[in-house]
Design a protein around this motif. Structure first.
Motif, mmCIF file in Angstrom:
data_model
loop_
_atom_site.group_PDB
_atom_site.id
_atom_site.type_symbol
_atom_site.label_atom_id
_atom_site.label_comp_id
_atom_site.label_asym_id
_atom_site.label_seq_id
_atom_site.Cartn_x
_atom_site.Cartn_y
_atom_site.Cartn_z
ATOM 1 N N GLN A 155 -30.123 21.526 -2.855
ATOM 2 C CA GLN A 155 -30.177 20.494 -3.989
ATOM 3 C C GLN A 155 -31.455 19.700 -4.009
ATOM 4 O OE1 GLN A 155 -27.190 17.440 -2.733
ATOM 5 N NE2 GLN A 155 -27.165 16.346 -4.820
ATOM 6 N N VAL A 156 -31.632 19.149 -5.495
ATOM 7 C CA VAL A 156 -33.003 18.705 -5.803
ATOM 8 C C VAL A 156 -32.647 17.533 -6.455
ATOM 9 C CG1 VAL A 156 -32.764 20.087 -8.007
ATOM 10 C CG2 VAL A 156 -34.832 19.545 -6.846
ATOM 11 N N GLN A 157 -33.544 16.632 -6.459
ATOM 12 C CA GLN A 157 -33.672 15.289 -7.142
ATOM 13 C C GLN A 157 -34.567 15.235 -7.930
ATOM 14 O OE1 GLN A 157 -33.723 12.508 -3.713
ATOM 15 N NE2 GLN A 157 -31.515 12.104 -4.024
ATOM 16 N N LEU A 158 -34.654 14.833 -9.361
ATOM 17 C CA LEU A 158 -35.532 14.739 -10.628
ATOM 18 C C LEU A 158 -35.765 13.425 -10.897
ATOM 19 C CD1 LEU A 158 -33.726 17.829 -12.362
ATOM 20 C CD2 LEU A 158 -35.519 17.833 -10.887
ATOM 21 N N VAL A 159 -37.050 13.171 -11.131
ATOM 22 C CA VAL A 159 -37.344 11.672 -11.524
ATOM 23 C C VAL A 159 -38.392 12.065 -12.714
ATOM 24 C CG1 VAL A 159 -38.645 9.662 -10.989
ATOM 25 C CG2 VAL A 159 -37.190 10.938 -9.242
ATOM 26 N N GLU A 160 -38.031 11.723 -14.007
ATOM 27 C CA GLU A 160 -38.888 11.473 -15.023
ATOM 28 C C GLU A 160 -39.815 10.531 -15.302
ATOM 29 O OE1 GLU A 160 -34.673 12.875 -16.235
ATOM 30 O OE2 GLU A 160 -35.464 11.389 -15.178
ATOM 31 N N SER A 161 -40.946 10.670 -15.970
ATOM 32 C CA SER A 161 -41.796 9.673 -16.142
ATOM 33 C C SER A 161 -42.438 9.749 -17.661
ATOM 34 C CB SER A 161 -42.765 9.498 -15.114
ATOM 35 O OG SER A 161 -43.493 10.670 -14.860
ATOM 36 N N GLY A 162 -43.098 8.829 -18.055
ATOM 37 C CA GLY A 162 -43.861 9.178 -19.147
ATOM 38 C C GLY A 162 -43.576 8.777 -20.660
ATOM 39 N N GLY A 163 -42.271 8.159 -20.514
ATOM 40 C CA GLY A 163 -41.520 7.733 -21.781
ATOM 41 C C GLY A 163 -42.468 6.485 -22.284
ATOM 42 N N GLY A 164 -42.185 6.212 -23.291
ATOM 43 C CA GLY A 164 -42.439 4.738 -24.005
ATOM 44 C C GLY A 164 -42.387 4.633 -25.623
ATOM 45 N N LEU A 165 -43.321 3.771 -25.817
ATOM 46 C CA LEU A 165 -43.252 3.603 -27.565
ATOM 47 C C LEU A 165 -44.370 4.079 -28.081
ATOM 48 C CD1 LEU A 165 -42.070 1.917 -29.995
ATOM 49 C CD2 LEU A 165 -43.382 0.127 -28.987
ATOM 50 N N CYS A 208 -41.783 15.609 -15.003
ATOM 51 C CA CYS A 208 -40.372 15.543 -14.219
ATOM 52 C C CYS A 208 -40.806 15.968 -12.753
ATOM 53 C CB CYS A 208 -39.386 16.653 -14.912
ATOM 54 S SG CYS A 208 -37.805 16.805 -13.811
ATOM 55 N N ALA A 209 -40.782 15.134 -11.874
ATOM 56 C CA ALA A 209 -41.227 15.508 -10.485
ATOM 57 C C ALA A 209 -40.070 15.759 -9.583
ATOM 58 C CB ALA A 209 -41.840 14.212 -9.792
ATOM 59 N N ALA A 210 -39.819 17.096 -8.841
ATOM 60 C CA ALA A 210 -38.746 17.229 -8.376
ATOM 61 C C ALA A 210 -38.959 17.079 -6.567
ATOM 62 C CB ALA A 210 -38.404 18.789 -8.620
ATOM 63 N N SER A 211 -37.880 16.812 -6.003
ATOM 64 C CA SER A 211 -37.877 16.700 -4.492
ATOM 65 C C SER A 211 -38.180 17.981 -3.941
ATOM 66 C CB SER A 211 -36.705 15.826 -3.990
ATOM 67 O OG SER A 211 -35.469 16.696 -4.290
ATOM 68 N N GLY A 212 -37.909 19.149 -4.510
ATOM 69 C CA GLY A 212 -37.874 20.396 -3.903
ATOM 70 C C GLY A 212 -38.537 21.402 -4.568
ATOM 71 N N ARG A 213 -38.489 22.752 -4.075
ATOM 72 C CA ARG A 213 -39.191 23.744 -4.647
ATOM 73 C C ARG A 213 -38.462 24.155 -5.989
ATOM 74 N NH1 ARG A 213 -39.522 28.436 -0.492
ATOM 75 N NH2 ARG A 213 -40.536 29.133 -2.448
ATOM 76 N N ILE A 214 -38.975 23.788 -6.904
ATOM 77 C CA ILE A 214 -38.493 24.118 -8.282
ATOM 78 C C ILE A 214 -38.480 25.569 -8.774
ATOM 79 C CG2 ILE A 214 -38.651 21.763 -9.203
ATOM 80 C CD1 ILE A 214 -41.032 23.059 -11.016
ATOM 81 N N SER A 215 -39.277 26.362 -8.033
ATOM 82 C CA SER A 215 -39.296 27.828 -8.145
ATOM 83 C C SER A 215 -38.036 28.568 -7.844
ATOM 84 C CB SER A 215 -40.237 28.555 -7.248
ATOM 85 O OG SER A 215 -39.996 28.341 -6.029
ATOM 86 N N ALA A 216 -37.073 27.827 -7.624
ATOM 87 C CA ALA A 216 -35.499 28.472 -7.450
ATOM 88 C C ALA A 216 -34.841 27.905 -8.762
ATOM 89 C CB ALA A 216 -34.831 28.000 -6.182
ATOM 90 N N TRP A 273 -29.583 16.417 -12.551
ATOM 91 C CA TRP A 273 -29.879 15.797 -13.624
ATOM 92 C C TRP A 273 -30.943 14.673 -13.155
ATOM 93 C CZ3 TRP A 273 -29.524 17.069 -18.779
ATOM 94 C CH2 TRP A 273 -28.482 18.193 -19.086
ATOM 95 N N GLY A 274 -31.862 14.377 -14.010
ATOM 96 C CA GLY A 274 -32.673 13.005 -13.647
ATOM 97 C C GLY A 274 -31.874 11.818 -14.134
ATOM 98 N N GLN A 275 -32.741 10.602 -14.199
ATOM 99 C CA GLN A 275 -31.874 9.394 -14.676
ATOM 100 C C GLN A 275 -32.318 9.191 -16.092
ATOM 101 O OE1 GLN A 275 -29.665 7.286 -13.048
ATOM 102 N NE2 GLN A 275 -29.740 9.190 -11.884
ATOM 103 N N GLY A 276 -33.307 10.039 -16.626
ATOM 104 C CA GLY A 276 -33.826 9.842 -17.989
ATOM 105 C C GLY A 276 -34.786 8.761 -18.239
#
Length: 128
Positions: A1-11, A22-30, A118-121
């Motif tokens: 299982q992997v957790q995803l956190v997005e950042s960088g949005g704005g106006l 998008c930063a993942a908690s695990g190895r995204i190479s899978a 999925w991340g939270q958006g």
């Protein structure tokens, strides 16, 4: 299982740029990774996807030539560089992951239902 956190949005003003991460908690190479977006009252739609190796990408027609998806498996992070932004790009942007399949150059999956995590958006607002 992997957790995803997005950042960088704005106006940002029309014509401007943003880079989503998008930063993942695990190895995204899978995983194949995708960026999707959604506005109220509409279905979530693909923006861009990249296969597990980074060797193949896929883009929605409405972002071709403006957005670039990339990944750094050593940092477990996926990026979406967004240039020449338009007001119609305003949406919540989601990062997603699905188990990889295929060879180094296999096409990434592009269907919302194929993605398991999925991340939270992150909100992107483009003013005119």
């Amino acid at each position: 299982q992997v957790q995803l956190v997005e950042s960088g949005g704005g106006l940002v003003q029309a014509g401007g740029s943003l880079r989503l991460s998008c930063a993942a908690s695990g190895r995204i190479s899978a995983y194949d990774m995708g960026w999707f977006r959604q506005v109220p009252g509409k279905e979530r739609e693909l923006v861009a996807a990249i296969n597990w190796s980074g060797g193949r990408t896929s883009y929605a027609d409405f972002v071709k030539g403006r957005f670039t998806i990339s990944r750094d498996n050593t940092k477990n992070t996926v990026y979406l560089q967004m240039n020449s932004l338009k007001p119609e790009d305003t949406a919540v942007y989601y990062c997603a992951a699905c188990a990889r399949r295929g060879s180094f150059l296999a096409a990434p999956r592009t269907v919302v239902g194929d993605y398991d995590y999925w991340g939270q958006g992150t909100q992107v607002t483009v003013s005119s």
